[in-house]
Design a protein around this motif. Structure first.
Motif, mmCIF file in Angstrom:
data_model
loop_
_atom_site.group_PDB
_atom_site.id
_atom_site.type_symbol
_atom_site.label_atom_id
_atom_site.label_comp_id
_atom_site.label_asym_id
_atom_site.label_seq_id
_atom_site.Cartn_x
_atom_site.Cartn_y
_atom_site.Cartn_z
ATOM 1 N N LEU A 1 6.935 6.050 10.854
ATOM 2 C CA LEU A 1 5.887 5.035 11.029
ATOM 3 C C LEU A 1 4.636 5.515 10.306
ATOM 4 O O LEU A 1 4.140 6.604 10.580
ATOM 5 N N VAL A 2 4.128 4.690 9.369
ATOM 6 C CA VAL A 2 2.897 5.030 8.667
ATOM 7 C C VAL A 2 1.926 3.861 8.758
ATOM 8 O O VAL A 2 2.332 2.716 8.969
ATOM 9 N N SER A 3 0.634 4.144 8.604
ATOM 10 C CA SER A 3 -0.378 3.097 8.499
ATOM 11 C C SER A 3 -0.828 3.032 7.041
ATOM 12 O O SER A 3 -0.369 3.805 6.202
ATOM 13 N N ASP A 4 -1.723 2.121 6.729
ATOM 14 C CA ASP A 4 -2.224 2.031 5.353
ATOM 15 C C ASP A 4 -2.932 3.311 4.936
ATOM 16 O O ASP A 4 -2.891 3.703 3.771
ATOM 17 N N GLN B 1 11.792 7.350 -2.694
ATOM 18 C CA GLN B 1 12.620 6.155 -2.856
ATOM 19 C C GLN B 1 13.048 5.539 -1.524
ATOM 20 O O GLN B 1 13.961 4.721 -1.487
ATOM 21 N N ALA B 2 12.425 5.888 -0.440
ATOM 22 C CA ALA B 2 12.867 5.449 0.890
ATOM 23 C C ALA B 2 12.746 3.942 1.070
ATOM 24 O O ALA B 2 11.922 3.276 0.448
ATOM 25 N N LYS B 3 13.604 3.412 1.955
ATOM 26 C CA LYS B 3 13.541 1.996 2.314
ATOM 27 C C LYS B 3 12.325 1.761 3.216
ATOM 28 O O LYS B 3 12.014 2.594 4.074
ATOM 29 N N THR B 4 11.663 0.620 3.033
ATOM 30 C CA THR B 4 10.481 0.303 3.836
ATOM 31 C C THR B 4 10.625 -1.067 4.483
ATOM 32 O O THR B 4 11.398 -1.916 4.025
ATOM 33 N N VAL C 1 0.840 -1.201 0.000
ATOM 34 C CA VAL C 1 0.000 0.000 0.000
ATOM 35 C C VAL C 1 0.874 1.250 0.000
ATOM 36 O O VAL C 1 0.642 2.198 -0.761
ATOM 37 N N THR C 2 1.886 1.265 0.846
ATOM 38 C CA THR C 2 2.779 2.424 0.923
ATOM 39 C C THR C 2 3.559 2.608 -0.365
ATOM 40 O O THR C 2 3.835 3.741 -0.781
#
Length: 287
Positions: free
Chosen positions: A90-93, A60-63, A49-50
């Protein structure tokens, strides 16, 4: 205003709790885009989703995944990286993390370890629904998701019925009709607004008396999209005289046990439980 940076231009170490859109990809702040693009790692409820959001905004960040099923394993690793001086987002959907997602324990532990925790506010489905519902906003209660089973759901709703505030709930589309029916049965005559697909092309808010809206969805079937239910506060109760309270207690005692009779009268009147219990004891002894 941008985040504090070091002399190398990197973000200050710490945990950045970052709100993401609830539907419309444009509903993300410039500050959030800046932090997400410069974070050493972005923790996602679902990396797929992210990834879609990142593709739209060329990030382009690492997840890495962080969700209910791996949180216990991931949390120590995240804390180690924070201790090493990394900046982690920290992110949510969708929406603001910490609202119905597993971020609470991570934030708590990060604070306990003395790491900086920064909130990047933004989209929130419960606040978006609240402001378009046309119901009182000066005081509100967020109830999250109600139980899936009817008995537990009605029990929770009965306990919440005396709250003198607007209530906001999240719900799945396939359970919407059943939940509204239970609300009509337990909460009585109130106004309700059902908001779906907020910020998206087919956004809709259906508002009206609780019983009428419940009947609509019982007949129309499950709608499409994400659902937020906003229920208006209870009507102010007229003051009851002692004789009226006694009559209610006596009526309840004829039908059920002392404990259940007290609970019923407390739910209807809002009177203190101790006061109703004491009077119920006195009336039961008189009989």
């Amino acid at each position: 205003m941008t985040e504090k940076t070091t002399v190398t231009g990197r973000l200050e170490p710490g945990l950045y709790v970052t709100a993401t859109p609830i539907g419309n990809a444009s509903d993300i702040t410039l500050r959030a885009l800046d932090v997400l693009s410069r974070a050493d790692l972005v923790l996602c409820e679902d990396t797929r989703v992210t990834a879609k959001l990142f593709a739209i905004h060329n990030i382009q960040a690492k997840t890495a995944p962080y969700h209910d099923h791996n949180a216990e394993e991931m949390r120590p690793r995240v804390l180690q990286r924070l201790a090493a001086g990394e900046a982690i987002a920290l992110v949510s959907d969708a929406g603001t993390p910490m609202v119905s997602d597993p971020g609470f324990k991570l934030v708590r532990d990060a604070l306990d370890e003395g790491f900086n925790v920064t909130a990047l506010p933004g989209a929130s489905s419960l606040l978006a629904a609240l402001v378009v519902a046309g119901l009182p906003t000066d005081r509100f209660f967020f109830g999250g998701f109600l139980p899936a089973k009817q008995e537990a759901r009605r029990k929770d709703l009965t306990e919440l019925s005396a709250i003198p505030a607007t209530m906001v709930f999240l719900e799945s589309a396939n359970r919407l009709a059943a939940v509204l029916a239970d609300m009509a049965a337990t909460l009585g005559e109130r106004e309700v607004a059902v908001a779906r697909e907020l910020t998206k092309k087919f956004e809709e808010v259906r508002k009206g008396p609780l019983a009428d809206v419940a009947q609509h969805y019982a007949e129309a079937g499950a709608p499409k999209g994400e659902i937020v239910i906003v229920v208006g506060p209870p009507a102010p109760r007229a003051a009851l005289c002692a004789h009226e309270v006694d009559a209610m207690i006596e009526n309840a005692l004829r039908r059920t046990s002392l404990k259940d009779a007290v609970a019923e009268v407390v739910s209807v009147t809002g009177l203190p439980k101790r006061e109703v219990y004491q009077r119920a004891l006195e009336l039961s002894k008189e009989d």
